[in-house]
Scaffold this motif. Structure first.
Motif, PDB file in Angstrom:
ATOM      1  N   ASP A 205      13.367 -38.497   9.722  1.00 32.85           N
ATOM      2  CA  ASP A 205      13.418 -37.153   9.132  1.00 32.85           C
ATOM      3  C   ASP A 205      12.702 -36.148  10.038  1.00 32.85           C
ATOM      4  OD1 ASP A 205      14.065 -39.035   7.188  1.00 32.85           O
ATOM      5  OD2 ASP A 205      13.369 -37.760   5.555  1.00 32.85           O
ATOM      6  N   ARG A 206      11.586 -36.569  10.594  1.00 31.40           N
ATOM      7  CA  ARG A 206      10.786 -35.707  11.475  1.00 31.40           C
ATOM      8  C   ARG A 206      11.629 -35.212  12.662  1.00 31.40           C
ATOM      9  NH1 ARG A 206      10.107 -36.573  17.123  1.00 31.40           N
ATOM     10  NH2 ARG A 206       8.115 -35.719  17.780  1.00 31.40           N
ATOM     11  N   ARG A 209      14.055 -32.531  11.458  1.00 36.20           N
ATOM     12  CA  ARG A 209      13.360 -31.270  11.129  1.00 36.20           C
ATOM     13  C   ARG A 209      12.970 -30.515  12.400  1.00 36.20           C
ATOM     14  NH1 ARG A 209      12.688 -31.051   5.843  1.00 36.20           N
ATOM     15  NH2 ARG A 209      12.423 -32.993   4.683  1.00 36.20           N
ATOM     16  N   ARG A 212      16.058 -29.074  14.158  1.00 39.11           N
ATOM     17  CA  ARG A 212      16.545 -27.857  13.484  1.00 39.11           C
ATOM     18  C   ARG A 212      15.877 -26.615  14.089  1.00 39.11           C
ATOM     19  NH1 ARG A 212      20.444 -25.088  11.121  1.00 39.11           N
ATOM     20  NH2 ARG A 212      20.205 -24.750  13.314  1.00 39.11           N
ATOM     21  N   GLN A 213      14.595 -26.795  14.475  1.00 34.70           N
ATOM     22  CA  GLN A 213      13.871 -25.656  15.046  1.00 34.70           C
ATOM     23  C   GLN A 213      14.100 -25.491  16.540  1.00 34.70           C
ATOM     24  OE1 GLN A 213       9.642 -25.697  14.042  1.00 34.70           O
ATOM     25  NE2 GLN A 213      10.145 -26.952  12.281  1.00 34.70           N
ATOM     26  N   PHE A 232      18.871 -33.803   1.596  1.00 32.50           N
ATOM     27  CA  PHE A 232      18.146 -33.495   2.837  1.00 32.50           C
ATOM     28  C   PHE A 232      18.923 -32.453   3.651  1.00 32.50           C
ATOM     29  CE2 PHE A 232      17.199 -34.172   7.316  1.00 32.50           C
ATOM     30  CZ  PHE A 232      15.802 -34.214   7.327  1.00 32.50           C
ATOM     31  N   GLU A 235      18.906 -28.951   2.253  1.00 31.41           N
ATOM     32  CA  GLU A 235      17.626 -28.277   2.468  1.00 31.41           C
ATOM     33  C   GLU A 235      17.471 -27.870   3.942  1.00 31.41           C
ATOM     34  OE1 GLU A 235      14.122 -30.793   2.212  1.00 31.41           O
ATOM     35  OE2 GLU A 235      13.251 -29.261   3.534  1.00 31.41           O
ATOM     36  N   LEU A 236      17.883 -28.768   4.832  1.00 27.52           N
ATOM     37  CA  LEU A 236      17.666 -28.525   6.265  1.00 27.52           C
ATOM     38  C   LEU A 236      18.622 -27.498   6.861  1.00 27.52           C
ATOM     39  CD1 LEU A 236      16.046 -30.183   8.730  1.00 27.52           C
ATOM     40  CD2 LEU A 236      18.440 -30.536   9.350  1.00 27.52           C
TER      41      LEU A 236
END
Ligand code: PXP
Length: 389
Positions: A205-206, A209, A212-213, A232, A235-236
């Motif tokens: 998941d990390r 996330r 995404r950035q 997930f 949300e992402l």
């Protein structure tokens, strides 16, 4: 002067290339055999189009294009040579272009074509056959505008799962797939793909996330349609998701999704993703039944599974599989789906697939990572890109 053009959006962003819009409108009149007719094109912003939408259609909020025909009903006598008015919101066009991953001017072309066909009497809201007729005409005109089915070069999206596989083998923090993704982008990749598996065997998941950035091109989250992963993704908000079948014991994704066999479920997932602004791709075998089902459930993309082509044991088998992929990509393209392809593609078998004009993007992981071990990631990506030209 057959085009009466007014840009009431002037001075605001994005800036519109006015000669481009005029040229497109001119080509449309010419293709319709109406070079002598007059067409009015007005560019506005969301506020102005929302007012018109309220006044003339009783609908609130902005829309992308409004077509006011002067050749129907009582207006015919007044119309003279004037075919009608097209009013386009540049702001809505820009938003839609971002979602579709295309240029604002391509989106403006699409809206001009759509509105123009309404002026000619096409109406997709009348019936399914009428919608189909309009859709085909739209496609034909849009192809005419570029002379090509694919406007840009085919894109490479690199799957960085294997970098995480290596990390997880040691259970430490390197190598990092996030860093790998950045290197792939610097080398020219136009997308990054990661498969967040339910068992989290490689990508965590990390990773997603952080990606995404950090991803500057397009983040494509590959995933099974499991509840936890769907939440997930919602949300992402990756740039797109690719739904794949997922089995715990498989080494890699084995076959395509059986879309035809789970239309209701997939339609629901796609509707939720669409509401969140996330386009969905369905990973399918090159099979007409699956393509038609993908179109029915509302997918934006399909990714054609190239695994059997890549694993073919003889040239004859490879040729057969290639023909299946070419035909499937053609059918999907004609059905209005955007088409990607991938799985098992390598430095020997990719060029032929990349030459298919119906395909926008290839998703490649294993071969690039395997080569990167020996020549470095930058070179491995650049060599693949060179093969796709
Ligand atoms: N596309 C999909 C849907 C996949 O599942 C995979 C493998 O993760 C790929 C493409 C990339 O395949 P490969 O690693 O063989 O290039």
């Amino acid at each position: 002067m057959p085009i009466l053009f007014r840009n009431d959006f002037q001075g605001r962003l994005p800036r519109v290339n006015e000669p481009h819009v005029l040229k497109t409108a001119g080509i449309l009149l010419e293709r319709a055999g109406m070079s002598g007719a007059e067409l009015s094109v007005v560019l506005v912003g969301d506020r102005e189009i929302a007012e018109l939408n309220k006044t003339w259609r009783g609908r609130s909020g902005p829309t992308n294009v409004l077509a006011f025909s002067l050749t129907e009903g009582e207006d015919v006598a007044m119309a003279g040579n004037l075919l009608g008015d097209l009013v386009i919101s540049v702001e809505t066009a820009a938003r839609e272009a971002r979602i579709d991953g295309i240029s604002v001017h391509r989106r403006l072309d699409i809206l001009l074509v759509h509105g123009f066909l309404h002026l000619l009497g096409y109406d997709h809201e009348k019936s399914d056959p009428e919608a189909e007729r309009m859709f085909r005409k739209e496609k034909e005109l849009l192809q005419d505008l570029t002379g090509k089915r694919r406007e840009e070069m085919i894109r490479l999206a690199v799957n960085v799962d294997h970098v995480a596989t290596l990390r997880e083998a040691r259970g430490i923090s390197e190598p990092d797939p996030v860093l790998a993704a950045g290197l792939c982008e610097l080398a020219g990749a136009e997308g990054i793909v990661v498969h967040l598996r339910e068992d989290r065997r490689h990508i965590q998941d990390r990773d997603v996330r952080l990606l995404r950035q950090t991803v500057k091109t397009k983040l494509n989250l590959e995933m099974g349609a499991a509840k936890e992963i769907i939440e997930f993704a919602l949300e992402l908000k990756p740039d797109m998701v690719t739904l794949v079948p997922e089995k715990r014991k498989e080494l890699t994704t084995e076959g395509g999704l059986n879309v035809a066999g789970q239309k209701k479920k997939l339609k629901g997932v796609i509707a939720r993703m669409s509401k969140a602004g996330i386009p969905v791709s369905l990973f399918i075998d090159p099979d007409s039944k699956q393509i038609q089902a993908s179109s029915k459930v509302g997918a934006t993309f399909v990714e054609i599974h190239t695994g059997r082509y890549s694993d073919a044991a003889s040239e004859e088998e490879m040729e057969q599989e290639f023909q299946l992929i070419a035909a499937a990509a053609e059918e999907a393209y004609e059905a209005g789906l955007r088409v990607n392809a991938g799985h098992g593609l390598n430095y020997v078998n990719t060029s032929r697939i990349a030459a298919l004009e119906t395909i926008e993007e290839l998703s490649i992981g294993h071969a690039i990572m395997a080569r990167a071990i020996f020549v470095g990631l930058d070179q491995a990506v650049r060599e693949m890109l060179a093969l796709m030209m």
